[in-house]
Design a protein around this motif. Structure first.
Motif, PDB file in Angstrom:
ATOM      1  N   ALA A 269       0.839  -1.199   0.000  1.00 48.18           N
ATOM      2  CA  ALA A 269       0.000   0.000   0.000  1.00 48.18           C
ATOM      3  C   ALA A 269       0.871   1.243   0.000  1.00 48.18           C
ATOM      4  O   ALA A 269       0.571   2.238  -0.664  1.00 48.18           O
ATOM      5  CB  ALA A 269      -0.923  -0.009   1.214  1.00 48.18           C
ATOM      6  N   ASN A 270       1.955   1.179   0.742  1.00 51.26           N
ATOM      7  CA  ASN A 270       2.840   2.334   0.832  1.00 51.26           C
ATOM      8  C   ASN A 270       3.498   2.623  -0.519  1.00 51.26           C
ATOM      9  O   ASN A 270       3.595   3.773  -0.938  1.00 51.26           O
ATOM     10  CB  ASN A 270       3.895   2.072   1.909  1.00 51.26           C
ATOM     11  CG  ASN A 270       4.643   3.319   2.274  1.00 51.26           C
ATOM     12  OD1 ASN A 270       4.044   4.347   2.568  1.00 51.26           O
ATOM     13  ND2 ASN A 270       5.957   3.258   2.235  1.00 51.26           N
TER      14      ASN A 270
ATOM     15  N   LYS B  75       2.314   1.953  -3.432  1.00 49.65           N
ATOM     16  CA  LYS B  75       1.300   2.508  -4.331  1.00 49.65           C
ATOM     17  C   LYS B  75       1.022   3.967  -3.996  1.00 49.65           C
ATOM     18  O   LYS B  75       0.981   4.809  -4.878  1.00 49.65           O
ATOM     19  CB  LYS B  75       0.003   1.702  -4.206  1.00 49.65           C
ATOM     20  CG  LYS B  75      -0.038   0.565  -5.213  1.00 49.65           C
ATOM     21  CD  LYS B  75      -1.392  -0.110  -5.204  1.00 49.65           C
ATOM     22  CE  LYS B  75      -1.224  -1.552  -5.639  1.00 49.65           C
ATOM     23  NZ  LYS B  75      -1.950  -2.484  -4.813  1.00 49.65           N
ATOM     24  N   ASP B  76       0.833   4.237  -2.686  1.00 53.43           N
ATOM     25  CA  ASP B  76       0.520   5.600  -2.240  1.00 53.43           C
ATOM     26  C   ASP B  76       1.551   6.598  -2.715  1.00 53.43           C
ATOM     27  O   ASP B  76       1.227   7.695  -3.131  1.00 53.43           O
ATOM     28  CB  ASP B  76       0.532   5.662  -0.707  1.00 53.43           C
ATOM     29  CG  ASP B  76      -0.765   5.204  -0.141  1.00 53.43           C
ATOM     30  OD1 ASP B  76      -1.685   5.001  -0.928  1.00 53.43           O
ATOM     31  OD2 ASP B  76      -0.836   5.059   1.096  1.00 53.43           O
ATOM     32  N   ARG B  77       2.785   6.233  -2.570  1.00 53.53           N
ATOM     33  CA  ARG B  77       3.845   7.202  -2.822  1.00 53.53           C
ATOM     34  C   ARG B  77       4.390   7.090  -4.235  1.00 53.53           C
ATOM     35  O   ARG B  77       5.352   7.773  -4.579  1.00 53.53           O
ATOM     36  CB  ARG B  77       4.973   6.992  -1.813  1.00 53.53           C
ATOM     37  CG  ARG B  77       4.519   7.155  -0.374  1.00 53.53           C
ATOM     38  CD  ARG B  77       5.692   6.915   0.542  1.00 53.53           C
ATOM     39  NE  ARG B  77       5.322   6.919   1.943  1.00 53.53           N
ATOM     40  CZ  ARG B  77       5.490   7.964   2.746  1.00 53.53           C
ATOM     41  NH1 ARG B  77       5.991   9.068   2.273  1.00 53.53           N
ATOM     42  NH2 ARG B  77       5.168   7.887   4.014  1.00 53.53           N
ATOM     43  N   GLY B  78       3.796   6.212  -5.023  1.00 49.73           N
ATOM     44  CA  GLY B  78       4.257   6.048  -6.394  1.00 49.73           C
ATOM     45  C   GLY B  78       5.672   5.511  -6.471  1.00 49.73           C
ATOM     46  O   GLY B  78       6.467   5.927  -7.317  1.00 49.73           O
TER      47      GLY B  78
ATOM     48  N   ARG C   9       1.664  10.221   5.655  1.00 50.43           N
ATOM     49  CA  ARG C   9       2.077   9.102   4.817  1.00 50.43           C
ATOM     50  C   ARG C   9       1.904   9.481   3.359  1.00 50.43           C
ATOM     51  O   ARG C   9       2.258   8.718   2.473  1.00 50.43           O
ATOM     52  CB  ARG C   9       1.221   7.867   5.119  1.00 50.43           C
ATOM     53  CG  ARG C   9       1.845   6.983   6.145  1.00 50.43           C
ATOM     54  CD  ARG C   9       1.109   5.690   6.278  1.00 50.43           C
ATOM     55  NE  ARG C   9       1.375   4.783   5.150  1.00 50.43           N
ATOM     56  CZ  ARG C   9       1.159   3.477   5.222  1.00 50.43           C
ATOM     57  NH1 ARG C   9       0.701   2.950   6.328  1.00 50.43           N
ATOM     58  NH2 ARG C   9       1.415   2.712   4.198  1.00 50.43           N
ATOM     59  N   GLY C  10       1.359  10.663   3.156  1.00 46.30           N
ATOM     60  CA  GLY C  10       1.237  11.145   1.783  1.00 46.30           C
ATOM     61  C   GLY C  10       0.275  10.341   0.957  1.00 46.30           C
ATOM     62  O   GLY C  10       0.448  10.189  -0.245  1.00 46.30           O
ATOM     63  N   SER C  11      -0.776   9.794   1.613  1.00 48.64           N
ATOM     64  CA  SER C  11      -1.690   8.957   0.855  1.00 48.64           C
ATOM     65  C   SER C  11      -2.442   9.793  -0.165  1.00 48.64           C
ATOM     66  O   SER C  11      -2.971  10.855   0.150  1.00 48.64           O
ATOM     67  CB  SER C  11      -2.657   8.246   1.796  1.00 48.64           C
ATOM     68  OG  SER C  11      -3.129   9.135   2.760  1.00 48.64           O
ATOM     69  N   ARG C  12      -2.472   9.319  -1.395  1.00 47.27           N
ATOM     70  CA  ARG C  12      -3.158  10.039  -2.462  1.00 47.27           C
ATOM     71  C   ARG C  12      -4.523   9.444  -2.716  1.00 47.27           C
ATOM     72  O   ARG C  12      -5.191   9.827  -3.651  1.00 47.27           O
ATOM     73  CB  ARG C  12      -2.336   9.988  -3.748  1.00 47.27           C
ATOM     74  CG  ARG C  12      -1.113  10.850  -3.686  1.00 47.27           C
ATOM     75  CD  ARG C  12      -0.461  10.902  -5.032  1.00 47.27           C
ATOM     76  NE  ARG C  12      -0.003   9.583  -5.457  1.00 47.27           N
ATOM     77  CZ  ARG C  12       0.717   9.394  -6.552  1.00 47.27           C
ATOM     78  NH1 ARG C  12       1.029  10.396  -7.303  1.00 47.27           N
ATOM     79  NH2 ARG C  12       1.121   8.187  -6.876  1.00 47.27           N
ATOM     80  N   GLY C  13      -4.870   8.450  -1.919  1.00 48.20           N
ATOM     81  CA  GLY C  13      -6.089   7.677  -2.164  1.00 48.20           C
ATOM     82  C   GLY C  13      -7.340   8.534  -2.092  1.00 48.20           C
ATOM     83  O   GLY C  13      -7.305   9.710  -1.719  1.00 48.20           O
TER      84      GLY C  13
ATOM     85  N   ARG D 153      -8.474   4.166   6.620  1.00 51.67           N
ATOM     86  CA  ARG D 153      -7.100   4.263   7.113  1.00 51.67           C
ATOM     87  C   ARG D 153      -7.043   4.944   8.457  1.00 51.67           C
ATOM     88  O   ARG D 153      -6.175   4.658   9.269  1.00 51.67           O
ATOM     89  CB  ARG D 153      -6.246   5.045   6.133  1.00 51.67           C
ATOM     90  CG  ARG D 153      -6.073   4.293   4.882  1.00 51.67           C
ATOM     91  CD  ARG D 153      -5.178   4.978   3.942  1.00 51.67           C
ATOM     92  NE  ARG D 153      -4.855   4.023   2.901  1.00 51.67           N
ATOM     93  CZ  ARG D 153      -3.876   4.182   2.053  1.00 51.67           C
ATOM     94  NH1 ARG D 153      -3.135   5.255   2.120  1.00 51.67           N
ATOM     95  NH2 ARG D 153      -3.651   3.267   1.164  1.00 51.67           N
TER      96      ARG D 153
END
Lengths: 536, 340
Positions: free
Chosen positions: A384-385, A387-390, B185-189, B197
């Motif tokens: 998940a991490n 993916k989140d941060r690309g 956490r910089g989540s872009r979701g 979350r």
């Protein structure tokens, strides 16, 4: 007072400890030590029946308290004879005022109002809490909360006190105050006190005996010297004693100073301890704040602070509970924008960045690493991490493998040990390679092994060019790894300089080794070993 | 031994203040004159501001005043815009429109007379006064002190209320903490994703905290004196008593021919409930720390309230009567106000 005969505890067939036989005498001050997750808390809770009554598990053998078997008693039936204080005293408070909190146990026991009143007053005096009696719990500092929790247990007039990591959240002076209080209860009131604690350097000098939970099912009890001779976990003082083969093993700074006369002479002529070199070049300033002030309503949390953090260095922010450490960290991660002054991260203002681009500049590991984690397994968390941060798939997992190779990726983050959970949170944050990395109280609940590993990881990250900032009470960790120490008091900057200069100048912050070897500036066993090597 | 603490100023039995306030609500409903209502409201505000407790509820009088004023203003605005026409001295005229036939009952705009405004103020004054009295009572007492003076049988339930009021702010704090941590956490979701979350760590945190609290309460003897036997009898009596009270009220409101003694039913049912409460309290070996006692000052409060009600109901609407009502309402200030 308390005796365990052939006691075993199993959770779903797995033994936490087996066939434990030990007896604790009246008026003893006993320390429970062992690795994180070794079952210290479980053993402590067995003594007043919370395990297995509240936690489940299968307990065999017998436990006697005051010569009475507690097999068929509930913990609440023991409230008048055993006081128990959990790891987070705030979570255990029932009332919102100090005075009512002190009376709670007595109300449950049905004592008469006159007796309650008298005991509350006595306890307020005994613990020096009178000034706090009308205060609300939420306004107390961590040290005050711990003292109120102890007071609330004392009003029921128990003969035994059980405490789970009473100093882990406290700054050095508040910890000393709590421990001195416990010692006074043992000496003056004849209380039997049993505490579980990781920070042995704070406790060892006070205790009469040590229960060692080995983690493989064995539990032994012995006098401190014997226990520490065999233990894998020892405070720096004992490490130094082992290095110098001192006999008998000193337990207090005073004893060690007497034994250290010749060592001090030798070190006076030895070359001074080598400092860590900043291998990341150029050592550019990454984070910079000038004259920042932060207020929460009317309360000023930070006043006119100017600081800068360079890449490749490790800085420690120290100070009392409530001195503004967490606010300083929150300001650098952009959670709180300063009311006055300017703050830049690599030339950017955090308030003008989106949370995504901000997270590429700064990473933050909160006091509770669990706050960051939400997935069902370590592997899912890492994916998940990415993916989140690309990031390229597998980046976080690879970093985690570098940090702790032996972690089981199928486990739920909750089932990891404290140290492993911290490592996972650190990997999640550091995977994006933010130049600035902030950690809030990272060593809470960590044993010496986990702490040493954390130190190694942080040094490695610093060498790779991160600017690392730790807010911590852990003097020994700071002495081991930090290049620079910043001390805050009441929101103001009171000291900022080389670790060596700041720590040695203060009797509260001085690490054990420095206290033994003063006036020389050696702070860690490693320094001493290094200086001694050429001679040997 | 007298302890100079913040507590000493709140040592009046909370039920005394509530008795005073309830008597004043009777006074307010008995008062036909707006000036009497104004005198009562003003007196209550003075008492609340000078005698209020230190607790978190001390500000409720301020909110009550805002609420009362808002209610009055809303009523005025609605009446000026839509109200029926009342003849008299015209103050100003609102532009009016003609509504279609099927809305003939409602008029929009038109002349606003001073009589109309006075009527609205007079009608609104009663409600505003009641709101202010309620606000004053809550800022004069602390809800937790009130819980302490409940019958012993309700004590443990009271503890649960107190615990949850201290527990809620902790949960709110942990939600804040976790949200900020997650944001970093910089989540872009998407939004839905970020909700889970935040929620999962929050729930885990709340669960851990509740287990800690349960362990603390258990090891501090909470619920130790609960005994199984005897609980059934008292529970049955309470149930019967409450059913009886419901039946009594029903009979009182809707008279039936075959049971024409509703007051007797009510009295018996109330007696059964009280005995049930007392019995279940007797089984608990619980005590209350520093219980608040009924002292002389406390006893005078409801008496003062009742006399205000009597005065408001009987006195003629003279200036002297108004002044005496105001003084009667303000009387507690003399012996309970802050000496600062």
């Amino acid at each position: 007072m308390i005796s365990l005969t052939n006691t075993s505890l199993r959770y779903q067939g797995d033994a936490v400890f087996a066939d434990v036989n030990l007896e604790i005498l009246a008026g003893e001050f006993v320390l429970l030590m062992g690795a994180t997750g070794s079952g210290k808390s479980s053993l402590l809770r067995v003594m007043n029946g919370l395990t297995p009554h509240l936690t489940g598990g299968e307990l065999t053998g017998d436990v006697h308290v005051n010569d009475r078997s507690i097999r068929n008693l509930r913990p609440r039936d023991l409230a008048a004879s055993i006081g128990y204080i959990g790891q987070d005293p705030l979570a255990g408070f029932v009332s919102d005022r100090v005075e009512d909190e002190l009376a709670f146990t007595m109300e449950s026991l049905g004592l008469s109002p006159e007796v309650m009143r008298k005991r509350v007053e006595e306890t307020l005096d005994l613990l020096g809490l009178n000034a706090l009696r009308a205060r609300s719990m939420a306004t107390l500092s961590a040290g005050e909360q711990q003292r109120v929790a102890i007071g609330a247990a004392l009003t029921a007039h128990p003969t035994i006190l059980l405490l789970d990591e009473p100093t882990s959240a406290l700054d050095p002076s508040a910890a000393d105050e709590v421990l001195a209080l416990l010692q006074r209860l043992v000496h003056d009131v004849g209380m039997t006190v049993i505490i579980a604690e990781h920070r042995l350097e704070r406790v060892v000098q006070y205790v009469d005996r040590i229960i060692h939970v080995h983690g493989d099912g064995r539990v032994t009890i012995s006098d401190p010297v014997t226990a520490l001779k065999e233990s894998e976990f020892v405070p720096p003082l004992i490490e130094l004693a082992r290095l110098e083969s001192w006999d008998p093993l000193p337990l207090t700074i005073r004893d060690a100073r007497r034994l250290a006369d010749t060592l001090r002479e030798r070190l006076a002529t030895a070359s001074p301890p080598v400092k860590r070199h900043n291998t990341f070049l150029p050592a550019e300033t990454f984070a910079l704040c000038e004259g920042i002030s932060v207020a929460y309503g009317k309360r000023i949390a930070l006043r006119d602070i100017s600081l800068s953090f360079s890449r490749g260095t490790i800085s420690a922010v120290m100070g009392r509970n409530g001195a503004g450490k967490s606010t300083l960290l929150a300001t650098f991660v952009g959670l709180k924008s300063p009311d006055r002054g300017a703050l830049t991260l690599g030339g950017h203002k955090p308030s003008e960045l989106s949370s995504h681009s901000l997270s590429r500049l700064v990473g933050f590991v909160p006091q509770e690493p669990g706050d960051l984690l939400f997935s069902e397994s370590v592997l899912a968390e890492c994916d998940a991490n990415d993916k989140d941060r690309g990031l390229i798939a597998g980046t976080t997992a690879n970093l985690l493998n570098l940090i702790t190779p032996e972690i089981d990726h199928r486990l739920h983050p909750r089932d990891l040990s404290e140290g492993q959970r911290l490592a996972l949170a650190l990997a999640v944050v550091a995977a994006a390679e933010p130049p600035l990395l902030l950690l809030d109280e990272p060593t809470r609940g960590l044993d010496y092994r986990a702490k040493a590993r954390l130190g190694t990881i942080l040094l490695k990250l610093a060498n790779e060019g991160h600017a690392i900032v730790l807010a911590t009470h852990d003097v020994e960790l700071v002495a081991e790894i930090a290049d620079r120490v910043v001390v805050l008091a009441e929101g103001e900057l009171v000291a900022d300089g080389d670790t060596e200069d700041v720590l040695t100048a203060s009797p509260v912050f001085a690490p054990q080794i420095q206290k033994i070897l003063a006036p020389s500036k050696f702070m860690t066993v490693r320094d001493v070993a290094h200086a001694e090597q050429p001679l040997a | 031994m007298k302890h100079a603490t913040a507590r000493s100023s709140t040592r009046i039995h909370p039920l005394a203040w509530w008795g005073w306030a309830i008597a004043l609500t009777f006074a307010a409903s008995a008062a036909a004159n707006t000036w009497t209502l104004a005198a009562i409201a003003a007196g209550v505000v003075v008492v609340a501001l000078t005698c209020r407790s230190d607790g978190p509820w001390r500000h409720s009088i301020n909110y009550a005043i805002y609420l009362a004023a808002t209610l009055l203003v809303i009523r005025l605005v609605i009446a000026i815009l839509f109200g029926a026409k009342i003849p008299g001295h015209v103050l100003f005229t609102m532009p009016s429109t003609h509504l279609p036939q099927w809305l003939s009952g409602i008029s929009v705009g038109g002349p606003v007379t001073s009589e109309k405004i006075l009527l609205i103020l007079r009608e609104g004054a009663k409600l505003a006064t009641l709101v202010i009295i309620f606000g004053a009572a809550s800022s004069l007492t602390q809800p937790k002190e009130l819980l302490k003076s409940l019958p012993r049988a309700l004590h443990e339930a009271g503890v649960i209320v107190v615990v949850s009021t201290t527990f809620l702010p902790q949960i709110v704090a942990s939600i804040k903490r976790i949200r900020t941590a997650q944001r970093l956490r910089g989540s872009r979701g998407s939004r839905g994703l970020s909700l889970t979350r935040v929620l999962i760590p929050v729930i885990e945190d709340a669960l851990t905290k509740s287990l800690d609290l349960a362990a603390a309460m258990e090891s501090r003897g909470y619920g130790q004196t609960q005994e199984k036997h005897g609980r059934r009898v008292s529970a049955l009596m309470l149930l019967l008593g409450l059913l009886g009270i419901v039946a009594g009220i029903y009979l009182l409101l809707i008279p039936t021919s075959f049971i024409n003694f509703p007051w007797a039913v009510l009295a018996v049912a109330a007696a059964i409930s009280v005995i049930g409460l007392w019995l279940s309290g007797k089984n608990l070996r619980l005590t209350v720390y520093r219980p608040i006692k009924w002292n002389l000052e406390a006893i005078t409060l409801p008496i003062l309230g009742v006399s205000v009600a009597a005065a408001a109901g009987t006195l003629l609407h003279t200036n002297a009567a108004l002044v005496s009502i105001l003084l009667l309402v303000c009387a507690p200030v003399l012996y309970l106000g802050r000496q600062s």
